[in-house]
Design a protein around this motif. Structure first.
Motif: not given
Length: 441
Positions: A76-85, A87-97
């Motif tokens: 899961p990735v945290e949503i910072l803000s959202a509208t109808a058009t 969605i803002k979020f921060n890129l998470p740390q991932t195992e795969k590129l």
């Protein structure tokens, strides 16, 4: 009688109004509401670093962040803000590129219509470390030999790797997230030169090939009429002025990218020794600063002949091509690796192909003279930042020097053998079987 007629008229009007009232009731039935499907159309960036804010653009999203579930490879990735058009979020740390991106709103997975090089996903690079080495996934897994690395900037890198045809050139434009098999066979040498425009030249088993912008089509622009391969290549960004050096020590130049003239030949007048030069590696800064290395049959002052390290080079605009034979070295040595940090300061690694003895030399005058500075670990590859700072490989270890190669200390240990290493623009790149090892300075 008049009263009966009036009553009949009233009754008829009553029936009429009753029917109209019934019809009006049908018209007030609530219409069926059409729910438009949500979909993802694009991203503000198709790749970035962990922690970087990304905006997802689309249609019919929800403004309620509690309804939205975003995941990268299921995490899961945290949503910072959202509208109808948006969605803002921060890129998470991932195992795969290149993790798989999934978005659900109200429990329903949303259609992804993004058209990019990542099949609708987002590439994620780790935050560069300036305190030590870090690793990222190497998509081009394998333990094949890497002949040459050319770094254009912190995101664009080319390298030639052994394959069933000899070798081929691979390219990344996004820091290693994706790689493209850019050029076909580069023969046994693996030598190529790429321009900033994604054009270039490369050796083949038949001659020099030219690769145009954005394609893998190959066109031979010079044939090896003397049955030779090429081990040093340079061409400028306009694809006209260039130089090539053959395995047997012949130098060709061009000023139109098509017609080549031989301007130097190391072949000796002694037929018994003719064509026994063996160029095997090179480093190129520009058309006037090229060093090609290998070994050559050389006679010492006592008349003894044997294989000795050899450099064929051009280090300024006026002197032309020169040779530097290591006549004082014992027999059976050959020059294996060379690196120049500028037009004056360079490093050379030679080793004995019988005893595996390794010696490291340094020049401060563009290769006109060399001084041995180290004879310790049996390094195989190295890269330098400047006249003092550099890194060298020994199996799965990376050593570092800060005093011009006079002394070395262990800087990093990997869990696999390291195949090659290179440096540019304050970033060191190294490659193992399934990892890219990096250090930001």
């Amino acid at each position: 009688m008049k009263k009966r007629i009036a009553l009949i008229v009233v009754l008829q009007l009553s029936v009429l109004f009753s029917n109209c009232s019934s019809d009006s009731g049908d018209d007030t039935t609530p219409p069926v509401e059409v729910v438009k499907a949500a979909k993802i159309n694009s991203y503000s960036k198709n790749y970035g670093q962990t922690g970087e804010t990304i905006t997802m653009y689309g249609e019919n999203f929800s403004a309620n962040t509690n309804d939205i579930k975003l995941a990268f490879d299921g995490a899961p990735v945290e949503i910072l803000s959202a509208t109808a058009t948006e969605i803002k979020f921060n890129l998470p740390q991932t195992e795969k590129l290149l993790p798989k991106v999934t978005l659900t709103i109200g429990g329903k997975e949303i259609v992804n219509e993004v058209k990019n090089d990542y099949e609708g996903n987002i590439g994620v690079l780790p935050i560069p470390s300036t305190t030590g080495w870090f690793t990222i996934e190497n998509i081009l897994k394998g333990d094949r030999k890497i002949y040459k690395i050319q770094i254009l900037n912190d995101k664009v890198l080319y390298y030639s790797m052994a394959d069933i045809f000899g070798s081929g050139v691979y390219r990344t434009l996004d820091g290693g997230i994706t790689w493209k098999y850019r050029w076909g066979s580069t023969g046994a040498s693996g030598i190529f030169f790429a321009t900033k425009n994604d054009e270039g030249w490369a050796d083949t088993m038949f001659g020099i090939q030219k690769v145009p912008i954005g394609g893998s089509e190959k066109m031979d622009i010079i044939k090896s009429t003397e049955g030779d391969s090429y081990y040093a290549i340079y061409v400028d960004d306009n694809m006209k002025n260039g130089t090539i050096v053959t395995q047997l020590g012949k130098v060709f130049t061009t000023n139109n990218g098509i017609d080549f003239t031989k301007i130097y030949d190391t072949a000796t007048s002694n037929d018994a020794l003719k064509n026994l030069e063996n160029i095997a590696q090179s480093v190129v800064i520009d058309n006037d600063h090229i060093w090609a290395i290998g070994h050559k049959i050389i006679k010492d002052v006592n008349g003894f002949s044997g294989n000795r390290p050899f450099i064929l080079f051009k280090n300024n605009t006026t002197d032309g091509w020169k040779e530097y034979p290591f006549v004082k070295e014992g027999s059976n040595y050959y020059a294996r690796e060379i690196s120049f940090v500028d037009t004056e300061n360079g490093f050379l690694l030679i080793n004995n192909y019988i005893t595996s003895d390794v010696k490291l030399f340094k020049t401060i005058n563009g290769g006109d003279s060399w001084l041995q500075v180290y004879n310790g670990e049996k390094f195989t590859k190295f890269a330098f930042k400047d006249a003092n700072t550099g890194w060298a490989i020994l199996d799965n270890k990376i050593y570092k020097t800060t005093n011009g190669a006079s002394t070395w200390v262990l800087d990093y240990t990997h869990d696999q053998p390291i195949r090659n290493i290179s440096y540019k623009n304050n970033v060191v790149w190294a490659f193992s079987t399934d990892k890219i090892i990096k250090r930001n300075l």
